[in-house]
Design an enzyme around this catalytic site. Structure first.
Site, mmCIF file in Angstrom:
data_model
loop_
_atom_site.group_PDB
_atom_site.id
_atom_site.type_symbol
_atom_site.label_atom_id
_atom_site.label_comp_id
_atom_site.label_asym_id
_atom_site.label_seq_id
_atom_site.Cartn_x
_atom_site.Cartn_y
_atom_site.Cartn_z
ATOM 1 N N GLY A 170 -11.063 22.460 76.025
ATOM 2 C CA GLY A 170 -10.041 23.484 76.266
ATOM 3 C C GLY A 170 -9.275 23.310 77.553
ATOM 4 O O GLY A 170 -8.333 24.050 77.835
ATOM 5 N N ARG A 197 -13.361 14.052 68.724
ATOM 6 C CA ARG A 197 -12.001 13.736 69.143
ATOM 7 C C ARG A 197 -11.356 15.062 69.568
ATOM 8 O O ARG A 197 -11.975 16.118 69.426
ATOM 9 C CB ARG A 197 -11.228 13.097 67.978
ATOM 10 C CG ARG A 197 -11.744 11.701 67.646
ATOM 11 C CD ARG A 197 -10.869 10.991 66.650
ATOM 12 N NE ARG A 197 -11.392 9.683 66.252
ATOM 13 C CZ ARG A 197 -11.333 8.582 66.974
ATOM 14 N NH1 ARG A 197 -10.786 8.625 68.177
ATOM 15 N NH2 ARG A 197 -11.849 7.430 66.542
ATOM 16 N N THR A 200 -8.348 20.895 70.640
ATOM 17 C CA THR A 200 -7.128 21.600 71.082
ATOM 18 C C THR A 200 -6.405 20.801 72.173
ATOM 19 O O THR A 200 -5.264 21.089 72.490
ATOM 20 C CB THR A 200 -7.470 22.979 71.681
ATOM 21 O OG1 THR A 200 -8.246 22.757 72.869
ATOM 22 C CG2 THR A 200 -8.256 23.840 70.709
ATOM 23 N N ASP A 258 -10.521 27.205 68.156
ATOM 24 C CA ASP A 258 -11.917 26.779 68.247
ATOM 25 C C ASP A 258 -12.781 28.039 68.202
ATOM 26 O O ASP A 258 -13.273 28.501 69.220
ATOM 27 C CB ASP A 258 -12.145 26.000 69.543
ATOM 28 C CG ASP A 258 -13.450 25.207 69.475
ATOM 29 O OD1 ASP A 258 -13.740 24.469 70.427
ATOM 30 O OD2 ASP A 258 -14.156 25.359 68.462
HETATM 31 O O1 LIG Z 1 -10.588 20.234 74.691
HETATM 32 P P1 LIG Z 1 -10.744 20.231 73.199
HETATM 33 O O2 LIG Z 1 -9.973 19.128 72.545
HETATM 34 O O3 LIG Z 1 -10.491 21.566 72.551
HETATM 35 O O4 LIG Z 1 -12.327 20.022 72.946
HETATM 36 C C1 LIG Z 1 -12.859 18.907 72.467
HETATM 37 C C2 LIG Z 1 -13.535 18.099 73.534
HETATM 38 O O5 LIG Z 1 -14.584 18.824 74.197
HETATM 39 C C3 LIG Z 1 -15.795 18.079 74.116
HETATM 40 O O6 LIG Z 1 -15.812 17.207 75.247
HETATM 41 P P2 LIG Z 1 -17.040 16.294 75.766
HETATM 42 O O7 LIG Z 1 -17.452 15.443 74.617
HETATM 43 O O8 LIG Z 1 -18.150 17.173 76.191
HETATM 44 O O9 LIG Z 1 -16.462 15.495 76.882
HETATM 45 C C4 LIG Z 1 -15.625 17.377 72.785
HETATM 46 O O10 LIG Z 1 -16.479 16.298 72.585
HETATM 47 C C5 LIG Z 1 -14.195 16.952 72.825
HETATM 48 O O11 LIG Z 1 -14.034 15.780 73.544
HETATM 49 O O1 LIG Z 2 -17.761 19.355 70.320
HETATM 50 C C1 LIG Z 2 -17.131 20.422 70.320
HETATM 51 C C2 LIG Z 2 -16.483 20.918 71.462
HETATM 52 C C3 LIG Z 2 -15.805 22.074 71.371
HETATM 53 N N1 LIG Z 2 -15.768 22.727 70.195
HETATM 54 C C4 LIG Z 2 -16.386 22.270 69.093
HETATM 55 O O2 LIG Z 2 -16.325 22.876 68.042
HETATM 56 N N2 LIG Z 2 -17.077 21.121 69.159
#
Ligand SMILES: O=P(O)(O)OC[C@H]1O[C@H](OP(=O)(O)O)[C@H](O)[C@@H]1O
Ligand SMILES: O=c1cc[nH]c(=O)[nH]1
Length: 505
Positions: A170, A197, A200, A258
């Site tokens: 986020g 991936r 948001t 989300d």
């Molecule tokens: O910011 P948005 O796209 O909503 O959330 C998705 C991101 O947050 C988490 O980050 P990490 O894997 O803990 O680095 C997910 O794996 C993804 O990379």
């Molecule tokens: O891995 C993730 C991170 C944020 N939100 C989700 O639903 N999955």
């Protein structure tokens, strides 16, 4: 029933359409726009039926590439077509749309039918949207979490101390994991990190890591990488860990939502499946983040900790600053480059990125017992500044099938546009949502080289004409469109100390 042979179309049309020659349909109870259950040796799915005179021959069923991302169907496979009864899930999704509480077996059915491809995009979207509008209680979330994990593979490491860090996301520029994983792995802890991936944002961690190495590793490859390097940074969607996760994330992305029940269950299901025992959850909080206030963050943290307790994962939550982008780089290649800069020479990296990474890594080092209480951050800093983290990052990149590169070898978009300060003043706001929109308009995350490089952060003083940020893209057309959007929406606000003059009412 119809017995047909698969003819694969190399076409991404995004929905589960199937095409059958109208000669084959004559005298059957299958009509165009009907949903049919297609069963093949590789798996089954529900497809929306379309008829054709010429696109496929008699005896063939046309199937599009979209399906093969979930089910490895091959050209020539036998396919059995049956009428698709209305899935049981439809009634349960309707219940959730009406704000009712779902029973455990109803939740299990929804996840099972989603994962076995019996639900169409319409039902899947209705389910995700109903969670966004009506939410779930903790019992429902626990049941959904367990089922999301149980319907996929589970990894069992032959050791108990398996840790991970996961952000709810986020906040733009959140490339922290690319520092935390190497630091923690270099300290000798096992950290098999899976990432999604972008949901948001303009770049999910899997999108960023993919600039540097492969992320679509198989379970066996993951085990191999973790056994040799202590860590990995892979895409959860490529493996069968909590398969419902990638299905729901693909629906959240275009809506840029989300919902909390999925946020909790998606993160936790992946971690149960990955055999994680100790998890630090990063909750970026602030204007424009998924969580606005500290109180909201604390309530989400309590839910994560409670859910963790129910599924036997020890959770610690870190409420972090999410009121503006982390670091300066937004977009896969730009963020990969900035993460490498931080690993190569932390003094050249934005302090917000370093500070967040060593703080999160420090918590894991303390949990893992490789740093004394309250000393985790210092130990993490030492691992970063000594170059051990960079060395470990190169090891992981190589083990995952990539070639280690230095930060200055990372290619970014060849087209760029500079956005300058319209007046003298101070940067009073950097809108997470608007800056993400500009980076996505430029093509991120699909165009890995697209994105935004900030030249200022909140509080900086600027003069008229100073560079605020640069937009990059591989496409001139997308760049121009991003510049137009930037000029229309002002993601970065510059204001003088005189905010408003009121001389008469
Ligand atoms: O910011 P948005 O796209 O909503 O959330 C998705 C991101 O947050 C988490 O980050 P990490 O894997 O803990 O680095 C997910 O794996 C993804 O990379
Ligand atoms: O891995 C993730 C991170 C944020 N939100 C989700 O639903 N999955």
């Amino acid at each position: 029933m119809l017995f047909l042979k698969v003819k694969l179309f190399d076409l991404d049309i995004g929905v589960n359409a199937v095409v059958i020659n109208e000669e084959d349909l004559k005298g059957t109870p299958y009509y165009p726009q009907d949903r049919v259950l297609v069963e093949t040796p590789a798996g089954s799915f529900v497809g929306v039926l379309h008829s054709t005179k010429t696109l496929v021959n008699k005896g063939e069923i046309g199937i599009f590439r979209e399906i093969t991302k979930e089910i490895p169907i091959k050209d020539g496979d036998e396919a059995i077509i049956r009428h698709a009864e209305t899935p049981l899930s439809v009634a349960y999704i309707r219940k959730k749309m009406d704000g009712q509480t779902l029973k455990p077996e109803e939740i299990h059915t929804i996840i099972d039918e989603m994962v076995t491809g019996k639900l169409s995009n319409i039902e899947n979207t209705a389910f995700v949207t109903s969670l966004y509008i009506n939410g779930m209680d903790m019992k429902e979330i626990e049941e959904m979490t367990r089922r999301m994990a149980e319907t996929g593979d589970m990894i069992d490491w032959d050791e108990s101390l398996v840790v991970d860090v996961h952000s709810i996301g986020g906040v733009p520029g959140n490339k922290t994991a690319l520092l935390v994983v190497p630091i923690v792995a270099a300290a000798g802890l096992t950290i098999p990190k899976t990432s999604s991936r972008a949901i948001t944002s303009a770049a999910g961690t899997a999108d960023v890591v993919e600039v540097l190495t492969r992320v679509d590793l198989s379970l066996d490859e993951i085990k191999q990488v973790v056994t040799t390097t202590n860590g990995c940074m892979v895409w959860g969607g490529a493996i069968d860990l909590a398969p419902a996760d990638d299905i729901t994330i693909n629906i959240e992305r275009p809506l840029s939502i989300d919902p909390e029940p999925l946020l909790l269950s998606s993160v936790m299901a992946k971690k149960i499946a990955a055999g994680i025992k100790y998890l630090v959850i990063d909750i970026p909080t602030g204007e424009g983040a998924k969580v606005k206030t500290i109180d909201e963050a604390a309530s989400l943290a309590r839910k994560f900790i409670e859910l963790g307790g129910r599924v036997n994962v020890h959770i610690e939550c870190a409420i972090t600053y999410g009121g503006q982008p982390i670091g300066r780089a937004i977009g896969p290649a730009l963020e990969a480059r900035e993460a490498l800069i931080a690993l190569e020479n932390y003094k050249e990296a934005p302090s917000s990125l370093i500070e967040k990474a060593v703080s999160l890594a420090g918590v894991l080092l303390e949990i893992g017992g490789v740093a004394p209480p309250k000393k985790g951050k210092d130990v993490a800093e030492e691992i970063l500044t000594s170059g051990k983290a960079l060395e470990k990052m190169h090891e992981i990149i190589t083990a995952q099938g990539g070639e280690p590169k230095s930060s200055d070898e990372i290619e970014i978009g060849e087209y760029k546009a500079e956005i300058i300060a319209p007046i003298d003043g101070y940067v009073t706001q950097i809108s997470n949502k608007l800056i993400t929109k500009v980076a996505k308009e430029a093509g991120a995350p699909k165009d890995k080289k697209a994105g935004v490089l900030l030249n200022v952060k909140i509080g900086n003083e600027v003069e008229k004409g100073d560079l605020l940020y640069t937009i990059y893209s591989s496409s001139e057309e997308r760049l121009n469109s991003a510049v137009k959007l930037a000029r229309r929406t002002y993601p970065i606000k510059v204001e003088g100390m005189l905010l408003k003059r009121i001389s008469k009412f």
